[in-house]
Design a protein around this motif. Structure first.
Motif, short mmCIF file in Angstrom:
data_model
loop_
_atom_site.label_atom_id
_atom_site.label_comp_id
_atom_site.label_asym_id
_atom_site.label_seq_id
_atom_site.Cartn_x
_atom_site.Cartn_y
_atom_site.Cartn_z
N UNK A 137 45.00 54.62 46.25
CA UNK A 137 44.38 54.03 47.58
C UNK A 137 44.86 54.39 48.69
N UNK A 138 43.88 54.80 49.57
CA UNK A 138 44.30 55.16 50.70
C UNK A 138 44.44 54.05 51.90
N UNK A 139 43.96 52.92 51.35
CA UNK A 139 44.10 51.45 52.16
C UNK A 139 44.85 50.57 51.51
N UNK A 140 46.27 50.15 51.72
CA UNK A 140 46.99 49.29 51.11
C UNK A 140 46.54 47.85 50.91
N UNK B 222 43.66 39.21 38.17
CA UNK B 222 43.39 37.90 37.94
C UNK B 222 42.04 37.67 37.04
N UNK B 223 41.00 38.47 37.28
CA UNK B 223 39.69 38.32 36.35
C UNK B 223 39.68 39.04 35.28
N UNK B 224 40.65 40.28 35.28
CA UNK B 224 40.43 41.33 34.06
C UNK B 224 41.62 41.38 33.24
N UNK B 225 42.81 40.51 33.64
CA UNK B 225 43.70 40.36 32.85
C UNK B 225 44.77 41.60 32.71
N UNK B 226 44.66 42.55 33.94
CA UNK B 226 45.51 43.69 33.89
C UNK B 226 46.83 43.36 34.50
N UNK B 227 47.94 44.37 34.24
CA UNK B 227 49.28 44.18 34.65
C UNK B 227 49.66 45.54 35.35
N UNK B 228 50.32 45.52 36.46
CA UNK B 228 50.75 46.89 37.19
C UNK B 228 52.02 47.17 36.32
N UNK B 229 52.22 48.49 36.03
CA UNK B 229 53.59 48.94 35.29
C UNK B 229 54.11 49.99 35.98
N UNK B 230 53.26 50.74 36.66
CA UNK B 230 53.98 51.64 37.70
C UNK B 230 53.15 52.01 38.95
N UNK B 231 54.10 52.33 39.90
CA UNK B 231 53.41 52.55 41.30
C UNK B 231 54.52 53.54 41.98
N UNK B 232 53.70 54.46 43.00
CA UNK B 232 54.39 55.34 43.43
C UNK B 232 53.39 55.69 44.88
N UNK C 103 49.67 54.88 44.59
CA UNK C 103 49.14 54.92 43.18
C UNK C 103 49.77 53.94 42.48
N UNK C 104 48.84 53.27 41.95
CA UNK C 104 49.42 51.94 40.93
C UNK C 104 48.66 52.33 39.50
N UNK C 105 49.58 52.13 38.37
CA UNK C 105 48.97 52.15 37.24
C UNK C 105 48.74 50.68 36.46
N UNK C 106 47.71 50.13 36.08
CA UNK C 106 47.76 48.99 35.62
C UNK C 106 47.26 49.18 34.03
N UNK C 107 47.80 48.02 32.88
CA UNK C 107 47.32 48.19 31.81
C UNK C 107 46.97 46.57 31.42
N UNK C 108 45.91 46.71 30.34
CA UNK C 108 45.41 45.41 29.90
C UNK C 108 46.26 44.65 29.19
#
Length: 426
Positions: free
Chosen positions: A378-381, A393-403, A417-422
């Protein structure tokens, strides 16, 4: 008579005002018009402080949407704080906008032909420049050659109020790691003989020029997009090397504007992707294909989605150029809907949306696809946090990494950059 509502102060404006009111030591700006241009509004702020502010912006945006990032936010610095941009767009104007210092002088000043960047606050406010410290010295040379030629061509610059004039935009693209330069001039009509003389001038006076192209547009809107592109001399693209790839960049195709910072972003994307299933990859808003191609060696299939035809053509050529036979591309506008020919399942979806973020329909379609992991660049926080909150909230994802990486020194913009897993069972 109704009272005019005062425009809300932005995060960037607030931080700069607070710093100045606190009497903090500020840097001397390299650009003589930085206070009027607005493009580099943080030039007076020491770079280490800029990085702190950008981390705060990411954290505040996350908190606004009840989003908790898994790792403390530390913004990695750009290797260069000036001359880092590989792409600049300048506007022509029939009447230049005066700087604050010029207005304060009280002198009677010439306000004719201008080529430069927009001052904030309204359309048509073009500051006349001699170059820009954000781009390379070679690009500055090309800028001056085009400016001198256009100013003496006998054809007028565009007037944003009357919608008349010939010269409209100048776009310069330069490969940081290759030195190749592309000069793209947007005009209101075709004048091939004239532009051929311009091309001769550019090739004779500027080293490293690979091509001069012309985009013709009859649109009155203040945008260089939508022009019909013609090659005047040389070729219609440059090459850039990044992250083990050689990529082709055309006059209107999107490419990360800071090559050295983009190399770090590609490294992070590959590192994050290696920690989740990534056999079937979809790359949304793929531009010239950089992120998807960087994952192709480890994936079975990669599908890129992009709306701009020229960028898509470049992405397809980039796949061939790098021998990526497991990559294909689809043209679609994700801000309007979800393409029907997109694969119905994926392990990993990589997305690098525009500053406005996802269209709600596209985000809902992504949630319905239910990939195992989503890698959001993302270029816009603010819009990124909004979209991530919806995915959680709607997809059941959880962020596990960010940089976070600073691609835009001296501005309030930052890449996160954020990595999400279901979550299992969601």
């Amino acid at each position: 008579m109704g009272r005019r509502r005062r425009k809300k102060e932005s995060f960037a404006q607030k931080r700069l005002r607070e710093e100045m009111e606190a009497g903090a030591a500020l840097s001397t700006p390299l650009c003589p018009v930085c206070d009027d241009c607005g493009g580099c509004s943080w030039q007076r702020v020491p770079y280490s402080r800029q990085l702190e502010w950008k981390a705060q912006l990411i954290e505040e945006s996350a908190r606004d949407h009840q989003l908790e990032l898994p790792e403390p936010c530390v913004v990695e610095p750009s290797p260069l704080t000036f001359q880092y941009r590989n792409h600049m767009e300048f506007s022509f104007a029939a009447k230049r906008w005066l700087t604050t210092a010029e207005i304060a002088s009280g002198r009677d000043l010439e306000r004719g032909f201008a080529l430069g960047l927009h001052a904030p606050g309204g359309f048509g406010r073009v500051l006349d420049l001699e170059g820009c410290p954000l781009q390379s010295s070679r690009a500055d040379e090309a800028f001056l050659v085009v400016k001198q030629f256009a100013a003496t061509s006998g054809l007028p610059a565009w007037d944003a109020r009357t919608h008349e004039g010939f010269w409209r935009y100048l776009i310069l693209k330069r490969g940081h790691n290759t030195g190749e330069l592309l000069v793209h001039v947007v005009t209101s009509r075709s004048e091939r003989d004239l532009l051929s003389r311009l091309a001769e001038d550019v090739f004779a006076r500027v080293e490293g020029v690979m091509g001069v192209t012309n985009g013709v547009t009859e649109r009155v809107a203040d945008t260089s997009e939508g022009a019909v592109v013609e090659t005047i001399a040389g070729r219609s693209f440059i090459h850039e090397r990044l992250g083990g790839l050689t990529v082709e960049v055309g006059p209107m195709s999107f490419f990360q504007p800071n090559t050295l910072a983009a190399e770090r972003i590609v490294q992070i994307v590959k590192e994050f992707a290696s920690s989740v299933p990534a056999d079937r990859v979809i790359d949304l808003f793929c531009g010239s294909g950089l992120l998807g191609l960087s994952l192709a060696a480890e994936a079975r299939t990669v599908t890129g989605v992009e709306v701009v035809r020229e960028a898509l053509d470049a992405a397809e050529r980039n796949a061939r150029l790098n021998g990526a036979q497991n990559v294909r591309f689809i043209q679609a506008d994700l801000l309007r809907g979800w393409p029907s020919d997109l694969p119905q399942a994926a392990d990993l979806v990589v997305c690098d949306p525009p500053r406005a973020g996802f269209h709600p329909k596209a985000l809902r379609a992504l949630i319905a696809m239910a990939p195992e992991a989503i890698l959001h660049v993302g270029c816009n926080p603010k819009t990124q946090a909004r979209d991530l909150a919806t995915l959680m909230r709607e997809g059941g994802y959880r962020p596990i990494r960010n940089a976070a990486v600073d691609q835009f020194p001296n501005t309030p913009h930052v890449e996160n950059i954020v990595l999400l897993v279901k979550e299992s069972g969601s």
